[in-house]
Motif scaffolding. Structure first.
Motif: not given
Ligand SMILES: C[S@@+](CC[C@H](N)C(=O)[O-])C[C@H]1O[C@@H](n2cnc3c(N)ncnc32)[C@H](O)[C@@H]1O
Length: 88
Positions: A1-3, A53, A55-58, A60-61, A64, A76
């Protein structure tokens, strides 16, 4: 996912937080960690940053982006539960 997100009013937030190196800070909308990266760079190893957050993807980003820091807790969850999160 790009943020690809430009942190909004970043300097104003940082000025407003008046960061103390050993302080405890919460970012309730962690997202891609734009604000949190700045906070992480301003706190010492004795300081603590809690990034929340829903949003789990956020998460992850952000993990990183903030992988070089060990004084950060990633949560989360919905920031509406901040009381329970901080008690934990
Ligand atoms: C605009 S982005 C934040 C960007 C971040 N400040 C940055 O500079 O990278 C907003 C984020 O808040 C999260 N969010 C929105 N409402 C939330 C809530 N009630 N609880 C937890 N996270 C929430 C969204 O999932 C999204 O990742």
């Amino acid at each position: 996912m790009e943020f690809n997100h430009k942190p909004v009013m970043l300097q104003e937030c940082i000025d407003g937080l008046n960061i103390k190196p050993d302080g405890i800070y919460v970012d309730g909308t962690l997202g891609g960690a734009g604000h949190s990266l700045k906070i992480a760079n301003l706190i010492s190893k004795k300081g603590l940053l809690i990034g929340i957050d829903r949003d789990e993807e956020a998460i992850c980003v952000a993990k990183e982006r903030l992988k070089d820091f060990d004084n950060i807790k990633f949560v989360h969850n919905n920031h509406d539960n901040i009381k329970e999160i901080l008690e934990e």
